[in-house]
Design a protein around this motif. Structure first.
Motif, mmCIF file in Angstrom:
data_model
loop_
_atom_site.group_PDB
_atom_site.id
_atom_site.type_symbol
_atom_site.label_atom_id
_atom_site.label_comp_id
_atom_site.label_asym_id
_atom_site.label_seq_id
_atom_site.Cartn_x
_atom_site.Cartn_y
_atom_site.Cartn_z
ATOM 1 N N ALA A 137 3.772 12.161 -2.293
ATOM 2 C CA ALA A 137 3.413 12.638 -0.826
ATOM 3 C C ALA A 137 1.816 12.660 -0.842
ATOM 4 N N TYR A 138 1.272 13.123 -1.754
ATOM 5 C CA TYR A 138 -0.190 12.969 -1.805
ATOM 6 C C TYR A 138 -0.832 11.732 -1.739
ATOM 7 N N LEU A 139 -0.003 10.665 -2.612
ATOM 8 C CA LEU A 139 -0.596 9.242 -2.657
ATOM 9 C C LEU A 139 -0.313 8.627 -1.145
ATOM 10 N N LEU A 140 0.826 8.767 -0.603
ATOM 11 C CA LEU A 140 1.426 8.420 0.525
ATOM 12 C C LEU A 140 0.024 8.754 1.730
ATOM 13 N N ASP A 141 -0.192 10.048 1.847
ATOM 14 C CA ASP A 141 -1.210 10.358 2.711
ATOM 15 C C ASP A 141 -2.502 9.168 2.329
ATOM 16 N N PHE A 142 -2.981 8.982 1.229
ATOM 17 C CA PHE A 142 -4.048 8.280 1.057
ATOM 18 C C PHE A 142 -4.097 6.762 1.107
ATOM 19 N N TYR A 143 -2.791 6.381 0.639
ATOM 20 C CA TYR A 143 -2.547 5.048 0.603
ATOM 21 C C TYR A 143 -1.390 4.333 1.331
ATOM 22 N N GLU A 192 -1.093 3.178 4.343
ATOM 23 C CA GLU A 192 -1.279 2.052 5.246
ATOM 24 C C GLU A 192 -1.152 0.850 4.293
ATOM 25 N N VAL A 193 -0.852 0.792 3.166
ATOM 26 C CA VAL A 193 -0.644 -0.523 2.178
ATOM 27 C C VAL A 193 0.727 -0.986 2.139
ATOM 28 N N LEU A 194 1.691 -0.162 2.657
ATOM 29 C CA LEU A 194 2.788 -0.092 2.546
ATOM 30 C C LEU A 194 3.609 -0.935 3.936
ATOM 31 N N THR A 195 4.813 -1.441 3.746
ATOM 32 C CA THR A 195 5.268 -1.932 5.076
ATOM 33 C C THR A 195 5.733 -0.660 6.006
ATOM 34 N N GLU A 196 5.812 -0.895 7.234
ATOM 35 C CA GLU A 196 6.021 0.098 7.922
ATOM 36 C C GLU A 196 7.439 0.936 7.572
ATOM 37 N N LYS A 233 8.782 0.967 4.604
ATOM 38 C CA LYS A 233 8.616 1.875 3.331
ATOM 39 C C LYS A 233 7.843 3.069 3.416
ATOM 40 N N LYS A 234 6.900 2.979 4.218
ATOM 41 C CA LYS A 234 6.176 4.142 4.791
ATOM 42 C C LYS A 234 7.034 5.096 5.633
ATOM 43 N N GLU A 235 7.734 5.016 6.437
ATOM 44 C CA GLU A 235 8.678 5.521 7.083
ATOM 45 C C GLU A 235 9.676 6.338 6.254
ATOM 46 N N VAL A 236 10.280 5.562 5.231
ATOM 47 C CA VAL A 236 11.320 5.982 4.390
ATOM 48 C C VAL A 236 10.771 7.071 3.364
ATOM 49 N N LEU A 237 9.619 6.810 2.797
ATOM 50 C CA LEU A 237 8.848 7.690 1.954
ATOM 51 C C LEU A 237 8.376 8.905 2.841
ATOM 52 N N ASP A 238 7.964 8.879 3.993
ATOM 53 C CA ASP A 238 7.443 9.799 4.816
ATOM 54 C C ASP A 238 8.885 10.824 5.047
ATOM 55 N N MET A 239 9.940 10.185 5.522
ATOM 56 C CA MET A 239 11.222 11.075 5.726
ATOM 57 C C MET A 239 11.756 11.550 4.496
ATOM 58 N N TYR A 240 11.551 11.274 3.286
ATOM 59 C CA TYR A 240 11.942 11.705 2.115
ATOM 60 C C TYR A 240 11.005 12.697 1.425
ATOM 61 N N TYR A 241 9.781 12.557 1.322
ATOM 62 C CA TYR A 241 8.666 13.443 0.986
ATOM 63 C C TYR A 241 8.452 14.503 1.795
ATOM 64 N N LEU A 251 2.417 2.750 -4.556
ATOM 65 C CA LEU A 251 1.385 3.700 -4.443
ATOM 66 C C LEU A 251 0.785 4.016 -6.028
ATOM 67 N N ILE A 252 1.761 4.130 -6.926
ATOM 68 C CA ILE A 252 1.225 4.550 -8.146
ATOM 69 C C ILE A 252 0.143 3.381 -8.563
ATOM 70 N N ASP A 253 0.653 2.099 -8.401
ATOM 71 C CA ASP A 253 -0.261 1.003 -8.697
ATOM 72 C C ASP A 253 -1.561 1.012 -8.271
ATOM 73 N N MET A 254 -1.517 1.321 -6.622
ATOM 74 C CA MET A 254 -2.723 1.570 -6.018
ATOM 75 C C MET A 254 -3.685 2.505 -6.524
ATOM 76 N N GLU A 255 -2.993 3.560 -6.813
ATOM 77 C CA GLU A 255 -3.786 4.757 -7.399
ATOM 78 C C GLU A 255 -4.615 4.394 -8.813
ATOM 79 N N GLY A 256 -3.400 3.525 -9.581
ATOM 80 C CA GLY A 256 -4.209 3.068 -10.769
ATOM 81 C C GLY A 256 -5.524 2.065 -10.623
#
Length: 69
Positions: free
Chosen positions: A9-15, A17-21, A23-31, A62-67
Motif C-alpha cells: 500500500a505504501y509502495l502503491l502511493d509512491f510508484y 503511476e508506473v502501473l497500468t490503470e 493493476k493500480k485499481e485492483v491494488l487500490d481496491m485490495y490494499y 512495485l517491489i522491483d521499482m523500489e529495489g
C-alpha cells in the motif's frame, strides 16, 4: 489465502503511476479499500484467480521499482 503486505500500500502511493490503470485499481481496491478477491472479481467480471494474478504482477512491479531506486 495470503497475508496482506501493507508495505505494498505504501509502495502503491509512491510508484502507482508506473502501473497500468487496471493493476493500480485492483491494488487500490485490495490494499486501500480492503475489498476481498471475490468483491474485486465481481467488479471486473473476472475470476478470483484473475484478481490474484493481477495483484501478484502489480506487487512484483512495485517491489522491483523500489529495489531499483
Amino acid at each position: 489465502m495470503f497475508e496482506k503486505d501493507l508495505k505494498i500500500a505504501y509502495l502503491l502511493d509512491f510508484y502507482g503511476e508506473v502501473l497500468t490503470e487496471r493493476k493500480k485499481e485492483v491494488l487500490d481496491m485490495y490494499y486501500n479499500e480492503d475489498l476481498s478477491l471475490a468483491e474485486i472479481a465481481d467488479r471486473f467480471s473476472i475470476s478470483r484467480q484473475g484478481v490474484r494474478s493481477v495483484l501478484k504482477k502489480g506487487e512484483t512491479i512495485l517491489i522491483d521499482m523500489e529495489g531499483k531506486l
